[in-house]
Design an enzyme around this catalytic site. Sequence first.
Site, PDB file in Angstrom:
ATOM      1  N   HIS B 513     -30.460  40.151  18.291  1.00  0.00           N
ATOM      2  CA  HIS B 513     -29.469  39.568  19.189  1.00  0.00           C
ATOM      3  C   HIS B 513     -29.488  40.270  20.538  1.00  0.00           C
ATOM      4  O   HIS B 513     -28.572  41.008  20.884  1.00  0.00           O
ATOM      5  CB  HIS B 513     -28.105  39.586  18.509  1.00  0.00           C
ATOM      6  N   ILE B 514     -30.571  40.021  21.258  1.00  0.00           N
ATOM      7  CA  ILE B 514     -30.743  40.566  22.598  1.00  0.00           C
ATOM      8  C   ILE B 514     -30.345  39.488  23.585  1.00  0.00           C
ATOM      9  O   ILE B 514     -30.780  38.343  23.450  1.00  0.00           O
ATOM     10  CB  ILE B 514     -32.198  41.019  22.799  1.00  0.00           C
TER      11      ILE B 514
END
Lengths: 221, 584
Positions: B513-514
């Site tokens: 989850h960048i």
Amino acid sequence: MKRREFLILPASALGGTLLYTLAREPVRLQAQNGNVSIPLRFFSAAQGRVIAAACARIFPSDAAGPGAPEAGVVIYIDRQLAGPYGRDKYRYTKGPFVASTPEHGYQGKETPREIYRAGIDSLAGFADLTAEEQDNQLRSIEGSTFFQMLRAHTIEGMFCDPMHGGNAGLIGWQLIGFPGPQMSYRDEIDKYQGQSYRPKPVSLQDVVGHPVRGWEEEKDT
Amino acid sequence: VKTLKPVNVVIVGGGWTGLAMANEVTGRTSLSVLVLERGAPRSIAEYAEGMDELDYAIRLRMMQNIAEETITHRHSPRDPAVPVRQYGSFLPGSGVGGAGEHWNGISFRFLETQFVLATHLKEKFGAAHLPENLTVQDWGVTYNDLEPHYWRGEQMMGISGKAGNIGGEKRPGGNVFEGPRRNEYPLPPLRSTDAGLRFKNAAESLGYHPFPTPSANLSEDYRNPDGISRPGCVYCGYCERFGCMIGAKAQPTNTLLPLLVSRKTFAIRTGCWVRRVVHKGGHATGVQYVDANGQEVFQPADAVVLATFTLNNVRLLALSKIGTPYSPATGRGTLGKNLTHQAGGASTRIFFDHSLNAFMGSGSLGMMMADFDGDHAFTGSEGVLRGGMISLSSLGSRPIASFGAYPGGSVKSNWGSEWKAASLAWWDKVSGLGFTGEHLAYRENFMDLDPQYTDKMGDPLLRFTLDWTEHEYRQSAYAAGIQTKIAKAMGVRFDESHPSDRRYNVVQYQSTHIQGGAVMGTSPGNSVVNTNLQHWNLPNLWVIGASAFPQNASGNPTLTALALTYRAADAFIASHGRQSKRSG
């Protein structure tokens, strides 16, 4: 072309194991007595003996049950190193290679094949030492990239699907009670709470009904 | 460079957002849509053959080949950046469906306060009490704006869960801290495991409000509003890092692709590596890519949509020289700013005295609690501005990764007979309490192009300048304290969470989850795209996905990326869909 090398193992350790030959043909070893010759893809016979001996100390056969020798861990490692993983087909290997902090992981140039070759050279004569001497020698290299890789590969070879050459006869899965890939636990997921549920282990081939080839069988391009 | 036949719309990336946009545009207009996907086609048949821990969970067979492209990382502008040479802290997917094929299916809506975070934090704590390097922003859209789009996504995927707030009325058993929903979830929650129930009971005994993890893995057979039917989850445990062999997990290939392939205006080409968005005079004219045969081609289009993972959305803009690169020194420029990675430091291992049969599970099967999510529990005296959620997950444990877990200090060596005996004794009796925390945006965390390292085409890699701050350390320590309370209430043996790393670590898996780098906002001065995800400088270029998130919420991002895509699609069609097929 490399001369074909074989690893000689007691057959009792590997009854009924499905293996792939160098020609990538499946062969089922049925011999229950005497020795079997297993064709190697990457290791020489001498290198194979060293790795087999080291794996047998990392995951020993002992009172708690079978270990790396029975699971064929050395065969698993041989196949991994011969395949795309062994030559770093799936690692970023462009330079420059510079040392960095531990938070950046392994930054070296050497491939798993090269790390094993150098590691085995550092263990000359290892297969002929006593168990205690072997443990002492392994302890002295515990911090090395080679040892950490060998330890991880030994666990992989114990518990991978047998199509990869390890976990022969599902012996690793039987040892812990892992059932393998099962098509459904729909009726079991909320039963057995507080008690263990241990269906008979199956391999991926058993489940899908035909042989499946591991990534290591991918043709080099 | 060969020029191909023009299309109306070219979409780069065939994952959730790209195929959702393609579905909206081809379903509601007569525009021709071409999706370019770098990876291979996928089929459900290969997912049954892929139930192999070694190749898929350890060697990461469904991920982008990192040998071809990676990122570089440095902790600060003073440090040299080095490449991430093997995957660790995040795992970008490849192939049709993208990471939406091998995701876990955890499907959250973000908190109401998340969308107005800058305003909210100033109001709640006072500007003087916020770190001076904080760069969080309001999104420019609110939770209420997104609610109908969230609901569309939830129906499309068939999210299974328990609502905690319907129209402002709190519902026990659901997440009572979430924003108001208009409807209950499409399906009831997945079934619970032994460990999950123990977590729930312990959390309730402490006065917390546990709820089942909202899941895109169906709890029952389901037919969605598009007429797509999928079977309920069978808890096989091959979910995270695997494609679903029966289609119970919502994936782009089993929800959106079946609709798209029957439409004459839709086409998808695989093996296509897009290198540049081509533009002239403030207009995108198409994309340049290398096709599956290695030939460099130009694909003209009336509109371009970038729908790749955060990393490549930002990198393609930078390589194409679109927008102004962000400078942390001056605070000027917008491209690359507000890089965040969902925080997850706190982790408490717990040990049971009986077997858990933990090989049964599902990627989004678990119990969570949001009592310390957002800031409703914080007064300002805790040293924590925003928290996160604590969970117990039953993802399905597999033997290679799960062997060798035992209470800390049980044995001296991590190999040999003693180690083997301890590992055997504890196998299948181990679970864990996890944490997913908000990651605030800071001035010094950003993305730009690396000056040294290149991809297989010779194009510069994306460079991360990213490190944790004191806030994430405190947030993690706070969460670890709550985990300890829960473990005690569960009555299990446990190993206290290690203090979280002070420094960002690329080796240890964290989440994929960048976010950020091409953030959305209300003016060209604070954002790369407007609130419709349309580029401020090039009105026919749209950049969709989590690259638009100004900062990282505690919840997993897929559903929000999808909701924003649905909202963007309405604006896209209003702007480009002159040849509208049907209204509404």
